[in-house]
Write a protein that holds these residues in place. Structure first.
Motif: not given
Length: 326
Positions: A152-181
């Motif tokens: 996102l514009k503020d450098g944060s990350v948001k995911c959606w879709g398959k989440d069987g292992d938390g790859q979408v919902s369990k985003i850890p604390a990230l120091k913004l801005p994120v450069k790549e995902v």
């Protein structure tokens, strides 16, 4: 293909664009995603290309995406056209997409960034089309799996879709801005201001990031990830084929990551490691290597004004829609 400007590959097909020839695709011929009319007999597949449409103009690398067996492109007139496998309607572009700036393709779904919002279509078994509320998305990532992430514009990350292992919902604390995902199979990695952080499925230690200094680029394969950093290249995760055991490299300047193998370029050599099936590690000779685009069991690279491919070549190509002119 003359003067290719960009190339994108997925599991078994690749598309490349040049101003002279337009958009060309080659690879598997199972679902209509590419464009050779006979079984590939050579590693240098680019010599056998057929022109899709001279009028199909792709302005940047964000404008061309390849999924498992489908491809999409944004043309200069700001329209999206998709072709290939359509079992989940991943090639049926919905109405209402205006001025798209990026298109990405997952396993059997597609997403577009347009007018500060994201629209997805295709497979929705895991909610891939159910885009959450996003505050000014600026970049998308969706690769081998059934989830998508946005920076996102503020450098944060948001995911959606398959989440069987938390790859979408369990985003850890990230120091913004994120450069790549980057999205692997059942896990996700991001490059933030502190370094690389991965989350989701932890099998094969694919989310256990080793120490690295000043990371430049990250890329996920199926179950392993590699990073280009100040001191070289580091890989972690699945190592069944040796894909996470980086060979000696002197000052690598580029990195490509495939499903279970990788390639790197230095000033003096090109070296690949990992799964050697389909001769994926036996690169052709390069005179002016620009970049890699590695798929599941085959790979392509830009060499000067040419595209060279090697690896799996047992599939026929499929056909881009007849009369495609955008």
């Amino acid at each position: 293909i003359t003067n290719p400007l960009l190339a994108r590959s997925s599991f078994f097909h690749l598309c490349a664009y040049s101003k002279v020839d337009g958009l060309m695709c080659f690879g598997t011929n199972i679902s209509g995603e590419t464009n050779l009319s006979y079984e590939m007999q050579t590693a240098e597949i680019a010599k056998s290309l057929l022109v899709v449409s001279n009028e199909l103009k792709v302005p940047s690398s964000d404008a061309l995406a390849t999924g498992y067996s489908h491809a999409c492109a944004i043309t200069f007139d700001k329209k999206i056209t998709c072709w290939g496998k359509d079992y989940s309607s991943q090639t049926v572009v919905p109405k209402g997409i205006v001025d798209p700036v990026q298109v990405v393709a997952g396993a059997e779904h597609t997403c577009a960034l347009h007018q500060n919002k994201v629209t997805c279509w295709g497979d929705n078994y895991f909610g891939q089309r159910s885009v959450p509320a996003l505050a000014n998305p600026v970049k998308l990532s969706s690769t081998y799996d059934s989830h998508t992430c946005a920076i996102l514009k503020d450098g944060s990350v948001k995911c959606w879709g398959k989440d069987g292992d938390g790859q979408v919902s369990k985003i850890p604390a990230l120091k913004l801005p994120v450069k790549e995902v980057t999205a692997g199979v059942n896990y996700t990695c991001a490059l933030d201001q502190e370094g690389v952080k991965c989350w989701g499925g932890s099998g094969m230690a694919k989310t256990k990031v080793p120490p690295m200094d000043k990371v430049i680029k990250i890329k996920a394969g199926w179950s392993h990830t590699c990073a280009l950093h100040r001191k070289g290249i580091t890989c972690w995760g699945d190592n069944y084929y040796g894909q996470s055991t980086v060979p000696p490299l002197t000052n690598p300047i580029s990195l490509g990551v495939g499903g279970t193998y990788n390639c790197a370029q230095t000033k003096t050599e090109t070296k690949c490691w990992g799964h050697k099936g389909y001769n994926t590690l036996s690169t052709p000779k390069f005179s002016d290597l620009k970049y890699f685009s590695l798929g599941g069991n085959f790979a392509c690279a830009q060499d000067g004004i040419k595209v060279k491919c090697w690896g799996r070549n047992e599939f026929k190509q499929s056909e881009v829609p007849v009369g495609l002119k955008l």
